[in-house]
Design an enzyme around this catalytic site. Structure first.
Site, short mmCIF file in Angstrom:
data_model
loop_
_atom_site.label_atom_id
_atom_site.label_comp_id
_atom_site.label_asym_id
_atom_site.label_seq_id
_atom_site.Cartn_x
_atom_site.Cartn_y
_atom_site.Cartn_z
N ASP A 6 0.83 -1.21 0.00
CA ASP A 6 0.00 0.00 0.00
C ASP A 6 0.87 1.26 0.00
OD1 ASP A 6 -2.36 1.44 0.07
OD2 ASP A 6 -3.22 0.24 1.69
N ASP A 9 -10.38 2.03 -3.77
CA ASP A 9 -10.95 1.77 -2.44
C ASP A 9 -12.46 1.71 -2.49
OD1 ASP A 9 -8.78 1.34 -0.86
OD2 ASP A 9 -8.66 3.36 -0.05
C1 GLA Z 1 -5.79 1.78 2.04
C2 GLA Z 1 -6.13 0.62 1.14
C3 GLA Z 1 -7.22 -0.21 1.76
C4 GLA Z 1 -6.75 -0.70 3.10
C5 GLA Z 1 -6.35 0.46 3.98
C6 GLA Z 1 -5.72 0.01 5.28
O1 GLA Z 1 -6.81 2.69 2.12
O2 GLA Z 1 -6.49 1.07 -0.13
O3 GLA Z 1 -7.58 -1.27 0.92
O4 GLA Z 1 -5.68 -1.57 2.92
O5 GLA Z 1 -5.42 1.32 3.32
O6 GLA Z 1 -5.31 1.05 6.06
#
Ligand code: GLA
Length: 742
Positions: free
Chosen positions: A478, A548
């Site tokens: 990430d 997301d």
């Molecule tokens: C980001 C990612 C999510 C998740 C969160 C965790 O927003 O895109 O899928 O992994 O971080 O903090």
């Protein structure tokens, strides 16, 4: 695949479908001639050079009122001599002058393609797949060698370009601007297409008519960004998804970029793509080299689907690499939307147990497993299990998951640090910040200075330790904020313009080292969803979390836009809970499944919360995916109906042998007593008979009928449904299987 007319000094890159031509001008610079549908390789094309006396211009030779770079279509324009459009290159010498004059020296044609050290790039497996033409240009005044590299593929209608600079003199040079490609198209009667949006609304398709002046998309955020993708397409006004001229320009890079189309006063169109020159400056000392990222140019006469097919083939098979490139991807379940930071091992084992029952193959533990991480204020940088949540550590948990018969995956955010972490307390100087200035945070976190090798080393050691001791088959990498106050205390003042690029090189380096050490590791890239969903990442991570936003209806647009460049094999798409976490929408589980099934499929919810009927549906979805995932990931994808233009979205996946197609049709809002509808399909064999099957439809038809007359759509939404089929509701999605029976 490359012909050189030595007398006219014309270079022609071609395959059976495309041609790309340029020549050496009298001045020694390179002029552009043509890019598009294949031309006869034997032809002579210098007459394409348009040169007329234009009043009120500036001319490069005294006494000559014709030769002005302003009028000439160029191949890689330099700043300062009679061309007033934006240049591809600007180099500054110690005297402060920013003039540069590149003159042709020699060329070399080789089979295959060389890698670009430290940067992602398309490649060949067999030298017969492509030919590479390298042109050596020289600025004798500056002692600067510039090597243009062009690779043309035999079976894929793409040309990959990059540029390398070698300082052969004694003077320190500053590269202020070095685009990866530039092309001057003879007219500007095009519409441009960009993929733009925002967090959770990535890669929406935006079309603009080109007008005099500049149309551009870019990023200055350190990551390629949610806002704009490093891509630009051109289409004629009458180009459709299936016919007409379509050009695509894609940058294989994950940092600050600029994609620009400039229409001049003679209706000539200059397209360029590369590292964003704003804030960029690279110091090139004597003997030093610099390489630009690679740009890929695609042409198709078969419309936008034709263009996308070329990108998909190239990126799926000759950009993505390694163990997972051609392998079927595991059906995964991720705990983030189900638990966020709040879980202990027992919860995860219950979560995993139900997943196993449904046929899921990989359990991914998301954020919250490390350091003192119970919210987003602490822990980033401490990549050791939080023993209060996971008493047996990642080693123990991963073994327990494997004992259930599934693989285990783990979330990391390697480039980030919270101030409340041991890592930061031990290395407060490892974050990016400008001395004496405050540093902005994003989600309470700060960016590590990946331009420094010792910082990358420190993160690598922690990750290596975990990956070698626990049974980790997959990582989700990430990156949850952009870079601000960009500065590195490890570099002198005159190298601060390099930091954004060096940061990305550090990210690539960590990826490369992990893949070397763990070649079977499956990496899924992520940056708050789709904030770094680009061709550069695809070289290391064969799949990425598209957004997301996991709502099926939002995903119609996001995945549709993403498909302009990126293949389904790389689009992480999951079924999540209802009401949806991001938009609060309730959609049928079949719809959520159908939309996610056309990607790297998985779940993002607690299956223990579903009722028996829903669990049965989940089992059927998993089964369907497993039996079709090969064609979903590696088949030909066609966009059929755009969610940006109406109430429906439709797309189709066809097996390369045309034996079978899967068509997904999603209606956003319910309607009453609507018209009869047919959907013309693509990619089938005209003369073969197919069986069309959906929940309520079953009939046979020949391929030509399905492509010309169209596939009939099941539609029972007369407003008086006679059963409980759920067809009179919003957000209805239907999956059609079209199978060859002859
Ligand atoms: C980001 C990612 C999510 C998740 C969160 C965790 O927003 O895109 O899928 O992994 O971080 O903090």
């Amino acid at each position: 695949m490359v012909i050189v007319n030595e007398r006219e000094k014309v270079f022609h890159l071609y395959n059976e479908r495309i041609s790309y031509l340029f020549y050496v001008m009298e001045s020694g610079q390179l002029g552009h001639l043509y890019f598009g549908k294949a031309l006869n390789p034997k032809g002579s094309y210098l007459h394409m050079v348009e040169k007329a006396h234009r009043p009120m211009s500036t001319y490069i030779n005294e006494g000559d009122l014709y030769t002005s770079y302003e009028h000439l279509r160029q191949e890689y324009p330099c700043y300062g001599t009679s061309d007033y459009r934006y240049p591809a290159l600007e180099v500054q010498g110690g005297d402060g002058s920013r003039l540069c004059k590149l003159e042709y020296q020699e060329y070399e044609i080789t089979k295959g393609k060389k890698p670009i050290p430290g940067l992602p790039a398309v490649y060949v497996e067999d030298d017969r797949e492509a030919s590479t033409l390298e042109i050596l240009m020289r600025d004798t005044w500056r002692n600067l060698d510039v090597i243009f590299s062009y690779t043309i593929f035999k079976e894929i209608d793409a040309i990959a370009r990059s540029v390398r600079f070698v300082n052969c003199g004694q003077e320190v040079l500053m590269i202020n601007r070095a685009m990866s490609m530039s092309v001057d198209m003879p007219d500007a009667d095009y519409e441009s297409i960009q993929l733009s949006g925002s967090w959770s609304r990535e890669r929406h398709v935006k079309v603009r008519s080109l007008e005099p002046g500049i149309t551009a998309v870019s990023s200055l955020r350190g990551n390629s960004s949610h806002q704009h993708n490093p891509f630009l397409a051109l289409k004629r006004k009458d180009t459709t998804e299936c016919s007409g001229d379509a050009y695509g320009f894609s940058l294989v890079y994950s940092g600050n970029f600029l994609a620009q189309a400039e229409v001049d006063n003679y209706n000539v169109l200059r397209v360029m793509l590369g590292i964003n020159p704003f804030g960029f400056q690279w110091k090139l000392g004597p003997g030093e080299e610099f390489a630009t990222p690679e740009a890929v140019m695609v042409y198709s006469k078969d419309g936008l689907n034709g263009m996308s097919l070329q990108f998909h083939r190239l990126y799926r098979s000759r950009l993505a690499r390694g163990y997972w490139r051609d392998r079927e991807r595991p059906v995964l379940i991720n705990n983030w939307e189900a638990t966020q930071f709040n879980y202990v091992e027992a919860d995860l084992l219950r979560f995993a147990g139900k997943a196993k029952e449904c046929g899921i193959e990989l359990v991914v533990l998301d954020d919250g497993w490390f350091g003192a991480r119970n919210n987003d204020k602490s822990g980033l940088g401490d990549w050791k299990a939080n023993r209060e949540k996971l008493p047996d550590g990642i080693e123990g948990l991963s073994e327990k998951i494997e004992a259930l018969g599934m693989k285990f995956g783990l979330w990391f955010e390697p480039e980030m640090v919270n101030k409340d972490s041991d890592f930061f307390r031990n290395h407060p100087d490892y974050m990016i910040q400008t001395p004496g200035r405050s540093a902005s945070h994003g989600r309470n976190q700060f960016v590590l200075d990946f331009s420094r090798k010792e910082v990358v080393d420190a993160v690598y050691e922690q990750m290596y330790d975990l990956l070698s001791n626990a049974k980790i088959s997959y990582i989700k990498w990430d990156m949850n904020r952009s870079v601000s106050e960009c500065y590195s205390s490890a570099y002198p003042a005159d190298r601060q313009g390099e930091i954004f690029h060096r940061y990305i090189l550090g990210v690539y380096d960590l990826h490369e080292r992990l893949l070397q050490a763990f070649p079977r590791l499956l990496i899924e890239s992520c940056a708050s969803g789709g904030g770094r969903f680009d061709a550069g990442m695809l070289y290391y991570a064969p799949q990425g979390w598209v957004s997301d936003d996991s709502d099926a209806i939002e995903r119609l647009k996001i995945q549709y836009g993403t498909s302009f460049v990126y293949p389904l094999s790389c689009m992480g798409a999951h079924v999540s809970a209802c009401p949806n976490e991001q938009v609060g929408r309730n959609t049928p589980i079949e719809t959520r499944g159908n939309v996610a099934l056309t990607g790297a499929f998985g779940y993002e919810l607690d299956l223990n919360q579903l009722n028996c009927k829903e669990i049965e549906i989940v089992k059927r979805q998993v089964e369907f995916y497993k039996s079709h995932r090969n064609m979903i990931a590696f088949g030909d994808f066609y966009r059929l109906q755009s969610p940006f233009e109406g109430n429906f979205a439709a797309w189709e996946i066809v097996r390369p042998d045309a034996d079978m197609a899967i068509v997904t049709v999603t209606r956003v809002l319910s309607e009453i007593n609507g018209p009869y509808r047919r959907l013309p399909l693509c990619g089938l064999s005209k003369s073969r008979k197919y069986h069309v099957k959906s929940k309520y439809l079953s009939y046979d038809a020949y391929g030509d009928e399905l492509m010309q007359y169209g596939m009939m759509l099941e539609d029972r939404s007369s407003g008086q449904a006679m059963d409980d089929s759920g067809c009179c509701q919003d957000f209805l999605s239907v999956l059609y299987e079209v199978t060859a029976i002859e």
